[in-house]
Scaffold this motif. Sequence first.
Motif, PDB file in Angstrom:
ATOM      1  N   CYS A  40       2.437  66.055 130.306  1.00  0.00           N
ATOM      2  CA  CYS A  40       3.088  64.992 131.077  1.00  0.00           C
ATOM      3  C   CYS A  40       4.046  64.178 130.217  1.00  0.00           C
ATOM      4  CB  CYS A  40       2.046  64.098 131.732  1.00  0.00           C
ATOM      5  SG  CYS A  40       1.173  64.904 133.102  1.00  0.00           S
ATOM      6  N   PHE A  69       5.458  60.794 135.557  1.00  0.00           N
ATOM      7  CA  PHE A  69       4.858  61.656 134.549  1.00  0.00           C
ATOM      8  C   PHE A  69       4.509  60.871 133.283  1.00  0.00           C
ATOM      9  CE2 PHE A  69       5.872  65.249 137.152  1.00  0.00           C
ATOM     10  CZ  PHE A  69       4.992  66.243 136.732  1.00  0.00           C
ATOM     11  N   LYS A 112      -3.154  67.539 129.557  1.00  0.00           N
ATOM     12  CA  LYS A 112      -2.363  66.772 130.521  1.00  0.00           C
ATOM     13  C   LYS A 112      -1.517  65.726 129.812  1.00  0.00           C
ATOM     14  CE  LYS A 112      -2.737  63.626 134.472  1.00  0.00           C
ATOM     15  NZ  LYS A 112      -3.641  62.934 135.426  1.00  0.00           N
ATOM     16  N   GLU A 119       1.309  59.258 134.070  1.00  0.00           N
ATOM     17  CA  GLU A 119       0.215  60.226 134.013  1.00  0.00           C
ATOM     18  C   GLU A 119      -0.156  60.551 132.563  1.00  0.00           C
ATOM     19  OE1 GLU A 119      -1.586  61.467 136.394  1.00  0.00           O
ATOM     20  OE2 GLU A 119      -0.467  61.287 138.265  1.00  0.00           O
ATOM     21  N   GLU A 162       7.117  66.387 130.038  1.00  0.00           N
ATOM     22  CA  GLU A 162       7.879  66.405 131.285  1.00  0.00           C
ATOM     23  C   GLU A 162       8.549  65.063 131.562  1.00  0.00           C
ATOM     24  OE1 GLU A 162       9.488  67.683 134.992  1.00  0.00           O
ATOM     25  OE2 GLU A 162       8.884  68.678 133.132  1.00  0.00           O
ATOM     26  N   LEU A 171       1.127  69.651 137.537  1.00  0.00           N
ATOM     27  CA  LEU A 171       0.360  68.414 137.488  1.00  0.00           C
ATOM     28  C   LEU A 171      -0.847  68.477 138.419  1.00  0.00           C
ATOM     29  CD1 LEU A 171      -0.079  65.504 136.568  1.00  0.00           C
ATOM     30  CD2 LEU A 171       1.567  64.773 138.318  1.00  0.00           C
TER      31      LEU A 171
END
Length: 561
Positions: free
Chosen positions: A210, A228, A206, A231, A213, A176
């Motif tokens: 994210c 996450f 990203k 994000e 994850e 990250l």
Amino acid sequence: MRKRIRIPVLYILIGMAMTSCMKDDFLERLPESDLSEPTFFKNEADLKLYVNRFYTVLPVAHPANDDNRSDNHVPSNINTFLGGTYVVPVASGGEDWNWENIRAVNYFLQRYQRAEESDEIKARYAAEAKFFRALFYWNMVKKYGDIPWLSKDLDETSEELYDTKLPHKQVMDSVLADLNFSVDHLPLAGGAARGRLHRDAAAALKSRICLWEGTYRKYHGLGDEAGFLREAAEASELVMNSGNYDIYSTGNPEKDYYELFIQEELEGNPETIMAKRYIQDELMHNVTRQLGESGTGFSKSFVRSFLCTDGLPASLSPLYQEDDSIQAEIADRDPRFKQLIATPGFVFQVGTDGTPDVIGLPRIGTSVTTTGYQIIKGRSPDIAQWNANRSTLDRFIFRYAEVLLNYAEAKAELGEADQLVLDNTINKIRQRVDMPPMVMGQLRKDPESPFPDLPVLIDEIRRERRIELAAEGMRFDDLQRWKAGELINDPESILGMKLHPDVKAQYDPGQISGIVLDENGYIRVYPGVNHREWDDKMYLYPIPTQELTLNPALEPQNPGW
């Protein structure tokens, strides 16, 4: 339209010296004869030349086989991993425990500051390198879980060669950090050189990573998922709020989705965040031809997931006409059905004399497809595109529809999805094919849902993702992060279309003599095999045994292997 602007093929031939043990993977090194540190990394040209080598591994969808390792596709040969015959490798190499690219990134990051350039220019190339390091580490975590984190290149004396594994979550926190650096330091899309990474591409990666994850942490019980997921939502919003992108549409819901994936030029397409461009006699591919002889096909499980045109699942809709024939099965279904699967009337190919090869009956009993549900996503009828290794159709690396789906799912998982979220995401995607909008208060739980315990909103967002991103290579990652590998055990994940006696009678007997049907008349791709077997150990791959022998700190082996 022939592309007129030539772009460089992004290759750099930097040899990697190898030895013969575990150190190989950490220590594939740049030979001094090819790259001398005192004379390299001196200016922007050097930085660009070095980072160019990583562009060849950008994630490009391959619709002919990318989802073969999932419940969406049924390849003619059982995938060894899903079939339970995967053998723990002895030696590393190839895709197994391969650290070459990670070491190459670290080599760059320890030396790029030497360049006599502005801090802004140096940070731009560092951001490119960290984009790729995040991608490489994420791929390693997906495959192996806990792994070492190496932030510098090593030599044969480095103690870090024998480091222990770090927890999955700790590695992904570092991933990250790399992603955030990339988003912060890459140029805006309009300010990047053609073909190079930009802020929106980094945000798209990203968003993807994210979401993976955050949901992995949630459904595998690791905890700390909210950060996450947040994000993922914020990265998606950055792309959405840029105003640079939209869902591609010409106002033709019966063709627009199909035609999105057979375009000669994706540059300028509103759905393109980043694409790989192919140019006649410069860089071409073979995907179109492979789609005509792929030896795979969509599964019955996948096909059942299409909604009817009233927005209801087939199990609830009065419009559903069952599946005794393909004509009945496609009637009043999501228009993407006919834009993903070859159905009667589809022009498979146009000959050099202009004569179209039009699908009548679904193709079965040939190498074209295993199930009768032939994949046509990315398959152009232009015979020139069918020539071996001569296709110039561009292919997506990141497209806007995925970002919208990521945002919708992240917000739903956070408990923050409302009608505005759906209108800005799912419903924009549905508008292209003229499907009814998803309305919060009108959702009904599908009694045949593969996720019976999920809230209906998340369930339906997952369905939309399955359809919209079909054959783009994301289904196994989705099953993995949702801890839904057991869907591989669904008997319909290895079945094809129904061969009702009335339909069967329309085929030449010799064409279908070798086809095996189950007790309900559906094509069964793997005769004599109950189904592919899922074992929870398959959420991770095993570490090669040689690595465990040479570095006992890597023990224990991944569970179950």
